[in-house]
Design a protein around this motif. Sequence first.
Motif, PDB file in Angstrom:
ATOM      1  N   LEU A  26       0.809  -1.212   0.000  1.00 20.36           N
ATOM      2  CA  LEU A  26       0.000   0.000   0.000  1.00 20.36           C
ATOM      3  C   LEU A  26       0.846   1.268   0.000  1.00 20.36           C
ATOM      4  O   LEU A  26       0.306   2.366  -0.087  1.00 20.36           O
ATOM      5  CB  LEU A  26      -0.923  -0.003   1.233  1.00 20.36           C
ATOM      6  N   GLY A  27       2.152   1.124   0.117  1.00 21.04           N
ATOM      7  CA  GLY A  27       3.034   2.294   0.161  1.00 21.04           C
ATOM      8  C   GLY A  27       2.933   3.057   1.466  1.00 21.04           C
ATOM      9  O   GLY A  27       3.176   4.265   1.508  1.00 21.04           O
ATOM     10  N   LEU A  28       2.605   2.344   2.536  1.00 20.41           N
ATOM     11  CA  LEU A  28       2.395   2.998   3.835  1.00 20.41           C
ATOM     12  C   LEU A  28       3.618   3.764   4.334  1.00 20.41           C
ATOM     13  O   LEU A  28       3.471   4.896   4.811  1.00 20.41           O
ATOM     14  CB  LEU A  28       1.928   1.968   4.870  1.00 20.41           C
ATOM     15  N   PRO A  29       4.839   3.206   4.266  1.00 15.39           N
ATOM     16  CA  PRO A  29       6.011   3.961   4.757  1.00 15.39           C
ATOM     17  C   PRO A  29       6.191   5.309   4.048  1.00 15.39           C
ATOM     18  O   PRO A  29       6.541   6.308   4.695  1.00 15.39           O
ATOM     19  CB  PRO A  29       7.185   3.023   4.456  1.00 15.39           C
ATOM     20  N   ARG A  30       5.930   5.332   2.737  1.00 19.66           N
ATOM     21  CA  ARG A  30       6.088   6.581   1.978  1.00 19.66           C
ATOM     22  C   ARG A  30       5.060   7.620   2.422  1.00 19.66           C
ATOM     23  O   ARG A  30       5.393   8.785   2.665  1.00 19.66           O
ATOM     24  CB  ARG A  30       5.937   6.294   0.481  1.00 19.66           C
ATOM     25  N   TYR A  31       3.806   7.195   2.560  1.00 18.77           N
ATOM     26  CA  TYR A  31       2.747   8.117   2.976  1.00 18.77           C
ATOM     27  C   TYR A  31       2.934   8.552   4.435  1.00 18.77           C
ATOM     28  O   TYR A  31       2.625   9.693   4.791  1.00 18.77           O
ATOM     29  CB  TYR A  31       1.375   7.483   2.789  1.00 18.77           C
ATOM     30  N   LEU A  32       3.441   7.647   5.263  1.00 18.60           N
ATOM     31  CA  LEU A  32       3.745   8.003   6.649  1.00 18.60           C
ATOM     32  C   LEU A  32       4.842   9.065   6.691  1.00 18.60           C
ATOM     33  O   LEU A  32       4.771  10.026   7.472  1.00 18.60           O
ATOM     34  CB  LEU A  32       4.166   6.769   7.437  1.00 18.60           C
ATOM     35  N   GLY A  33       5.846   8.893   5.846  1.00 15.80           N
ATOM     36  CA  GLY A  33       6.920   9.893   5.753  1.00 15.80           C
ATOM     37  C   GLY A  33       6.380  11.253   5.352  1.00 15.80           C
ATOM     38  O   GLY A  33       6.773  12.279   5.926  1.00 15.80           O
ATOM     39  N   HIS A  34       5.461  11.267   4.371  1.00 17.33           N
ATOM     40  CA  HIS A  34       4.836  12.528   3.964  1.00 17.33           C
ATOM     41  C   HIS A  34       4.117  13.185   5.142  1.00 17.33           C
ATOM     42  O   HIS A  34       4.258  14.388   5.378  1.00 17.33           O
ATOM     43  CB  HIS A  34       3.817  12.281   2.838  1.00 17.33           C
ATOM     44  N   SER A  35       3.337  12.376   5.866  1.00 20.46           N
ATOM     45  CA  SER A  35       2.566  12.901   6.993  1.00 20.46           C
ATOM     46  C   SER A  35       3.467  13.469   8.083  1.00 20.46           C
ATOM     47  O   SER A  35       3.164  14.520   8.667  1.00 20.46           O
ATOM     48  CB  SER A  35       1.682  11.800   7.593  1.00 20.46           C
ATOM     49  N   LEU A  36       4.561  12.770   8.372  1.00 20.23           N
ATOM     50  CA  LEU A  36       5.478  13.238   9.413  1.00 20.23           C
ATOM     51  C   LEU A  36       6.133  14.557   9.025  1.00 20.23           C
ATOM     52  O   LEU A  36       6.261  15.467   9.858  1.00 20.23           O
ATOM     53  CB  LEU A  36       6.543  12.176   9.692  1.00 20.23           C
ATOM     54  N   VAL A  37       6.535  14.674   7.766  1.00 19.41           N
ATOM     55  CA  VAL A  37       7.144  15.925   7.286  1.00 19.41           C
ATOM     56  C   VAL A  37       6.126  17.058   7.339  1.00 19.41           C
ATOM     57  O   VAL A  37       6.413  18.153   7.841  1.00 19.41           O
ATOM     58  CB  VAL A  37       7.690  15.748   5.845  1.00 19.41           C
ATOM     59  N   ILE A  38       4.924  16.796   6.821  1.00 22.91           N
ATOM     60  CA  ILE A  38       3.862  17.816   6.808  1.00 22.91           C
ATOM     61  C   ILE A  38       3.520  18.251   8.228  1.00 22.91           C
ATOM     62  O   ILE A  38       3.449  19.445   8.540  1.00 22.91           O
ATOM     63  CB  ILE A  38       2.603  17.278   6.090  1.00 22.91           C
ATOM     64  N   SER A  39       3.310  17.287   9.111  1.00 23.11           N
ATOM     65  CA  SER A  39       2.898  17.591  10.484  1.00 23.11           C
ATOM     66  C   SER A  39       3.991  18.311  11.263  1.00 23.11           C
ATOM     67  O   SER A  39       3.708  19.257  12.014  1.00 23.11           O
ATOM     68  CB  SER A  39       2.504  16.297  11.210  1.00 23.11           C
ATOM     69  N   LEU A  96      -0.710  10.207   5.023  1.00 19.12           N
ATOM     70  CA  LEU A  96      -1.220   8.891   5.425  1.00 19.12           C
ATOM     71  C   LEU A  96      -2.724   8.902   5.690  1.00 19.12           C
ATOM     72  O   LEU A  96      -3.415   7.931   5.396  1.00 19.12           O
ATOM     73  CB  LEU A  96      -0.477   8.429   6.680  1.00 19.12           C
ATOM     74  N   SER A  97      -3.243   9.993   6.226  1.00 17.44           N
ATOM     75  CA  SER A  97      -4.671  10.056   6.569  1.00 17.44           C
ATOM     76  C   SER A  97      -5.575   9.859   5.358  1.00 17.44           C
ATOM     77  O   SER A  97      -6.688   9.336   5.481  1.00 17.44           O
ATOM     78  CB  SER A  97      -4.990  11.398   7.235  1.00 17.44           C
ATOM     79  N   LEU A  98      -5.110  10.257   4.165  1.00 19.84           N
ATOM     80  CA  LEU A  98      -5.931  10.117   2.965  1.00 19.84           C
ATOM     81  C   LEU A  98      -5.997   8.685   2.463  1.00 19.84           C
ATOM     82  O   LEU A  98      -6.792   8.383   1.564  1.00 19.84           O
ATOM     83  CB  LEU A  98      -5.404  11.034   1.854  1.00 19.84           C
ATOM     84  N   MET A  99      -5.173   7.798   3.027  1.00 22.67           N
ATOM     85  CA  MET A  99      -5.284   6.390   2.670  1.00 22.67           C
ATOM     86  C   MET A  99      -6.600   5.797   3.186  1.00 22.67           C
ATOM     87  O   MET A  99      -7.124   4.845   2.601  1.00 22.67           O
ATOM     88  CB  MET A  99      -4.114   5.585   3.252  1.00 22.67           C
ATOM     89  N   ILE A 100      -7.128   6.364   4.266  1.00 23.06           N
ATOM     90  CA  ILE A 100      -8.344   5.806   4.881  1.00 23.06           C
ATOM     91  C   ILE A 100      -9.545   5.889   3.942  1.00 23.06           C
ATOM     92  O   ILE A 100     -10.195   4.873   3.680  1.00 23.06           O
ATOM     93  CB  ILE A 100      -8.622   6.485   6.238  1.00 23.06           C
ATOM     94  N   PRO A 101      -9.897   7.077   3.374  1.00 23.93           N
ATOM     95  CA  PRO A 101     -11.014   7.100   2.417  1.00 23.93           C
ATOM     96  C   PRO A 101     -10.742   6.293   1.158  1.00 23.93           C
ATOM     97  O   PRO A 101     -11.665   5.706   0.579  1.00 23.93           O
ATOM     98  CB  PRO A 101     -11.201   8.595   2.108  1.00 23.93           C
TER      99      PRO A 101
END
Length: 215
Positions: A3-16, A163-168
């Motif tokens: 699902l590419g979770l590590p990449r999206y998690l990295g995006h979220s951490l940088v953004i946050s 990462l949050s946008l993976m939920i919808p």
Amino acid sequence: MNLGLPRYLGHSLVISLFTAIIGTSVSYIAAYFTARTKGRLSKLLHLFSMVSMAVPGIVLGLSYIIFFQKSPIYGTISILILVNSIHFFASPYLMAYNALNKLNPNYEGISKTLGIPQYKLVVDVFVPQTLETILEQFSYFFVNSMVTISAVSFLSVSANQPLSLMIPNLESMMLIGSISFVSIVILVVNLLVKALIYFFKKLSKEINLKKENMI
């Protein structure tokens, strides 16, 4: 399934993280000027700082598409940091505004009499006395940036998707197990940040107590 979770998690951490740093800094500075200075400019800044509370994230997202569509930051992480900083600005601003309003109103007059620069007064006096509020501001920006799906859903692309946008997205594919896992990851990250904030608050109190005992 990858699902590419590590990449999206990295995006979220940088953004946050950057939203929390920039948002906390700007909201604290704005609160200092509105709480500690008088005049029309101060009142106008206070009004502008409160406006984001009345603007839904969907409206922000759509307006940012129109305004920034042809700009260099469109489609990058920078625009998500910017929209989150504006979206969540009002509440942290009010935290700092209320905290700064409670401090002795004579500090500025004393510093002016002694020839102490204003920035030194803020750094050496106001920041230590409102450190807990600053940490709460940071926490507010970070946690909300991790979980939001409103404004960022209009501005994110695959290169910057949080990462949050993976939920919808997963919900539309009926992948309930994956949704649960992503939600738990977000929850764990936020809990870790809250734990760190609690640790720094406790450390700050201990340092202040030691200073008081030395005096």
